[in-house]
Design a protein around this motif. Sequence first.
Motif, mmCIF file in Angstrom:
data_model
loop_
_atom_site.group_PDB
_atom_site.id
_atom_site.type_symbol
_atom_site.label_atom_id
_atom_site.label_comp_id
_atom_site.label_asym_id
_atom_site.label_seq_id
_atom_site.Cartn_x
_atom_site.Cartn_y
_atom_site.Cartn_z
ATOM 1 N N LEU A 110 -122.120 -3.029 -38.145
ATOM 2 C CA LEU A 110 -120.819 -2.513 -37.329
ATOM 3 C C LEU A 110 -121.907 -1.396 -36.241
ATOM 4 C CD1 LEU A 110 -119.137 -0.150 -39.138
ATOM 5 C CD2 LEU A 110 -120.402 -2.008 -40.640
ATOM 6 N N ASP A 111 -120.696 -0.253 -35.435
ATOM 7 C CA ASP A 111 -121.472 0.596 -34.819
ATOM 8 C C ASP A 111 -120.953 1.615 -36.219
ATOM 9 O OD1 ASP A 111 -120.819 0.798 -31.677
ATOM 10 O OD2 ASP A 111 -119.101 -0.546 -32.468
ATOM 11 N N ALA A 112 -121.477 2.698 -35.704
ATOM 12 C CA ALA A 112 -121.761 3.717 -37.123
ATOM 13 C C ALA A 112 -120.284 4.266 -37.695
ATOM 14 C CB ALA A 112 -122.787 4.086 -37.586
ATOM 15 N N PHE A 113 -119.707 4.239 -38.495
ATOM 16 C CA PHE A 113 -118.776 4.371 -39.228
ATOM 17 C C PHE A 113 -117.755 3.653 -38.689
ATOM 18 C CE2 PHE A 113 -121.420 7.134 -40.909
ATOM 19 C CZ PHE A 113 -120.911 7.809 -42.393
ATOM 20 N N ALA A 114 -118.062 2.519 -37.669
ATOM 21 C CA ALA A 114 -116.469 2.117 -36.700
ATOM 22 C C ALA A 114 -116.909 3.075 -35.168
ATOM 23 C CB ALA A 114 -115.572 1.452 -37.811
ATOM 24 N N HIS A 115 -117.732 3.714 -34.966
ATOM 25 C CA HIS A 115 -117.556 4.223 -33.978
ATOM 26 C C HIS A 115 -117.841 3.913 -32.324
ATOM 27 C CE1 HIS A 115 -116.870 8.261 -36.006
ATOM 28 N NE2 HIS A 115 -115.557 7.336 -36.951
ATOM 29 N N GLY A 116 -117.433 2.400 -32.408
ATOM 30 C CA GLY A 116 -117.615 2.118 -30.709
ATOM 31 C C GLY A 116 -117.552 0.773 -30.357
ATOM 32 N N GLY A 117 -117.369 0.101 -29.625
ATOM 33 C CA GLY A 117 -117.216 -1.023 -28.585
ATOM 34 C C GLY A 117 -118.143 -2.031 -28.179
ATOM 35 N N SER A 140 -116.058 -2.700 -32.705
ATOM 36 C CA SER A 140 -117.066 -2.222 -33.790
ATOM 37 C C SER A 140 -117.053 -3.324 -34.688
ATOM 38 C CB SER A 140 -116.969 -1.057 -34.680
ATOM 39 O OG SER A 140 -115.780 -0.791 -35.203
ATOM 40 N N SER A 141 -116.523 -4.689 -34.650
ATOM 41 C CA SER A 141 -116.649 -5.844 -35.831
ATOM 42 C C SER A 141 -117.239 -6.667 -35.520
ATOM 43 C CB SER A 141 -115.415 -6.114 -36.279
ATOM 44 O OG SER A 141 -114.570 -5.164 -36.536
ATOM 45 N N GLY A 142 -118.807 -6.345 -34.065
ATOM 46 C CA GLY A 142 -119.211 -6.915 -33.980
ATOM 47 C C GLY A 142 -119.846 -7.929 -34.598
ATOM 48 N N GLY A 143 -120.900 -7.378 -36.141
ATOM 49 C CA GLY A 143 -121.543 -8.754 -36.871
ATOM 50 C C GLY A 143 -120.012 -9.745 -37.600
ATOM 51 N N SER A 144 -119.058 -9.115 -37.372
ATOM 52 C CA SER A 144 -118.138 -10.103 -38.066
ATOM 53 C C SER A 144 -117.626 -11.229 -37.403
ATOM 54 C CB SER A 144 -116.641 -9.297 -38.684
ATOM 55 O OG SER A 144 -117.252 -8.265 -39.625
ATOM 56 N N ALA A 145 -118.044 -11.058 -36.234
ATOM 57 C CA ALA A 145 -117.529 -11.522 -35.093
ATOM 58 C C ALA A 145 -118.590 -12.751 -34.495
ATOM 59 C CB ALA A 145 -116.959 -11.368 -33.560
ATOM 60 N N VAL A 146 -120.067 -12.844 -34.504
ATOM 61 C CA VAL A 146 -120.809 -13.243 -34.526
ATOM 62 C C VAL A 146 -121.323 -13.905 -35.481
ATOM 63 C CG1 VAL A 146 -123.682 -12.999 -33.902
ATOM 64 C CG2 VAL A 146 -121.516 -11.802 -32.572
ATOM 65 N N ALA A 147 -120.990 -13.519 -37.044
ATOM 66 C CA ALA A 147 -121.579 -13.964 -37.755
ATOM 67 C C ALA A 147 -120.099 -15.584 -37.715
ATOM 68 C CB ALA A 147 -121.016 -13.733 -39.008
ATOM 69 N N PRO A 168 -114.869 -7.698 -29.988
ATOM 70 C CA PRO A 168 -115.485 -8.873 -30.335
ATOM 71 C C PRO A 168 -115.329 -10.175 -30.635
ATOM 72 C CG PRO A 168 -115.228 -7.243 -32.880
ATOM 73 C CD PRO A 168 -114.036 -7.005 -31.556
ATOM 74 N N ALA A 169 -114.335 -10.341 -31.227
ATOM 75 C CA ALA A 169 -113.474 -11.688 -31.876
ATOM 76 C C ALA A 169 -113.809 -11.742 -29.700
ATOM 77 C CB ALA A 169 -112.228 -12.161 -31.801
ATOM 78 N N SER A 170 -112.530 -11.473 -28.871
ATOM 79 C CA SER A 170 -112.563 -11.702 -27.889
ATOM 80 C C SER A 170 -114.054 -12.242 -26.785
ATOM 81 C CB SER A 170 -112.041 -11.475 -26.751
ATOM 82 O OG SER A 170 -112.809 -10.451 -26.227
ATOM 83 N N PHE A 171 -115.008 -11.576 -27.538
ATOM 84 C CA PHE A 171 -116.159 -11.837 -26.848
ATOM 85 C C PHE A 171 -116.894 -12.917 -26.916
ATOM 86 C CE2 PHE A 171 -117.392 -6.676 -25.563
ATOM 87 C CZ PHE A 171 -116.254 -6.838 -24.405
ATOM 88 N N ASN A 172 -116.535 -13.567 -28.769
ATOM 89 C CA ASN A 172 -117.451 -14.015 -28.674
ATOM 90 C C ASN A 172 -116.752 -15.974 -29.068
ATOM 91 O OD1 ASN A 172 -120.102 -13.124 -29.841
ATOM 92 N ND2 ASN A 172 -118.820 -11.608 -30.572
ATOM 93 N N GLY A 173 -115.350 -15.437 -28.649
ATOM 94 C CA GLY A 173 -114.831 -17.026 -28.570
ATOM 95 C C GLY A 173 -114.513 -17.199 -29.857
ATOM 96 N N VAL A 174 -113.452 -16.132 -30.666
ATOM 97 C CA VAL A 174 -112.629 -16.198 -31.923
ATOM 98 C C VAL A 174 -111.549 -15.962 -31.912
ATOM 99 C CG1 VAL A 174 -114.958 -17.365 -32.774
ATOM 100 C CG2 VAL A 174 -114.490 -14.904 -33.015
ATOM 101 N N VAL A 175 -110.884 -16.404 -33.199
ATOM 102 C CA VAL A 175 -109.881 -15.630 -32.833
ATOM 103 C C VAL A 175 -109.831 -14.445 -33.821
ATOM 104 C CG1 VAL A 175 -107.859 -15.794 -34.314
ATOM 105 C CG2 VAL A 175 -109.271 -18.004 -32.949
ATOM 106 N N GLY A 176 -109.250 -12.978 -33.723
ATOM 107 C CA GLY A 176 -109.324 -11.946 -34.351
ATOM 108 C C GLY A 176 -107.382 -11.400 -34.277
#
Lengths: 458, 96
Positions: A110-117, A140-147, A168-176
């Motif tokens: 994630l972005d450190a402390f969830a600060h970021g997009g 910031s939940s980039g790792g979760s979406a990619v996994a 991040p869900a939209s950037f990786n084609g999954v449901v968030g």
Amino acid sequence: MTSRILSYLNRSAKENVQQAILKAKQAESYHALLSLTEERALEQATKVDAGEITGRLAGVPFVAKDNILTFGGKTTAASKMLEDFTSPLQATVIEKLEAEGAICIGKANLDAFAHGGSTENSAFGPTKNAKDPMRVAGGSSGGSAVAVALDIVPFALGTDTGGSIRQPASFNGVVGFKPTYGMVSRYGVVAMGSSTDVIGPITNSIADSELVLEVIQGADPKDMTTLPSYFKPISSAKPGKIGLIKEHMSDNIDPSVLAQTRIAVEQLEKAGYSVEEVSLPMIEHALAMYYIIVPAEVSSNLARYDGVRYGHRSDNAQDLAALYGMTRSEGFEDENKRRIMIGAYVLSSGFFDAYYLQAQKARTLLIDQFRTVFEKYDALIGPVSPTPAFRLNENTKDPIKMYLTDTLTVPANLVGCPAISIPFGSTPEGLPIGVQLMTWREQDAKLLALARELEGKA
Amino acid sequence: MTQISDKDVRKLATLACLQIENSQLASLKSDLSNILSYVEKLSQLDTNGVEPTYQVTELRNVSRADEVQDTTVTRDDLLKLAPTVEGNSIRIPKVL
């Protein structure tokens, strides 16, 4: 979309875990995960296989964003501050998932402390987009979406303070799915913006989001901001009225994102819904409100990292004041420092009324506008992000440019209503695009039922 | 357009307990000025007579019985997290 979770049930939990860990290792170059919790995961799997733990998610592997406290390894919030932090307790959401047999196999970047997009603010390096590794995962939940997009696990937990699950869900084609504020306990999550933070699922299908939500939702005596339990899934939505957010369909939005949103509107009309454009003028002010209110809450929440009781402590300090200053300067990333300082500014005497109080009053006006619109419409529709995934390093030099990527997601957080990002087609270059639906507070079940109308219809 | 001075950045750093190097001043000054200039457009909004919203749950004064709760976390667990410990105390450098 069929459920991915169901395909893991009634199988050897140990094999499920081993397979997920193997996939995680094969996908290491994406840097979706910061750590694997293999030993504890195999222990849990043994209990599931022996029938000691049964439940709706028996033997299903998952990953948790690394700002959610878990046993079996470290919880770092992707920061140097918590690089070596091992939690003595688990978050309520993890306890609930484990009680149903789900098994955490690792912690997501994630972005450190969830600060970021974009997940580029991680102290341990960025996560790469699942469809194009030259691009960001979102955050910031980039790792979760990619996994989830790489099918390492069938579901992941993220947190959403201003769009950090949906974008991040939209950037990786999954449901968030971002639940109503207060539907899911936040006990055991590293606090960021306490008046908007929520935990929610990232999955491959809407059915899977619903299943995970059923397990993690509900009042928690350990989190006094949870609402009395109300969530009950419904099988289908009654075709009604939907508003297309006018302000979110402007020229500032990427043309392919606009085009996909319009196709989604047509699909809803075909399914019998009446869709009309609706204006919410206050929504244009939402991002400014957000970047006053959330930094204020961040500066208060991050005051606890002082190098005394846990986390990083600077080796070089000769007295207590230096210990605080040096520990925090070494332990926080630049974006953490910017938000803490903006928060200190808007809360300081002389500026409090002009910034913080003004933003909280504007928030009332925003909420009133949503309340009025939802008296007439069942749901609102619009894009999730102004653009598809951008290139790594494209926005890192300019904080404002990065903040603008949150424009379409922050309103739901300020209002407290649920919102979902549904994968809906892609750009001509093949980058995923997401469409966003929102309903009024506590209508999470209706939102999921409505979202099904768009699933697989791009 | 809000302009932040070197002195303002130093004051904010002190308020936030952050030690800022001289080399970081220029970029912080420009970033903070840009962020504040963006958010200050809210000042044009008429909020006369509007009540502020601090939380969205509409819950009020959630309380519980004043009884010790069961917890699995012990004093030793918490002391183990501290960087330096002496007996049952956390050791820090001198205060003054």
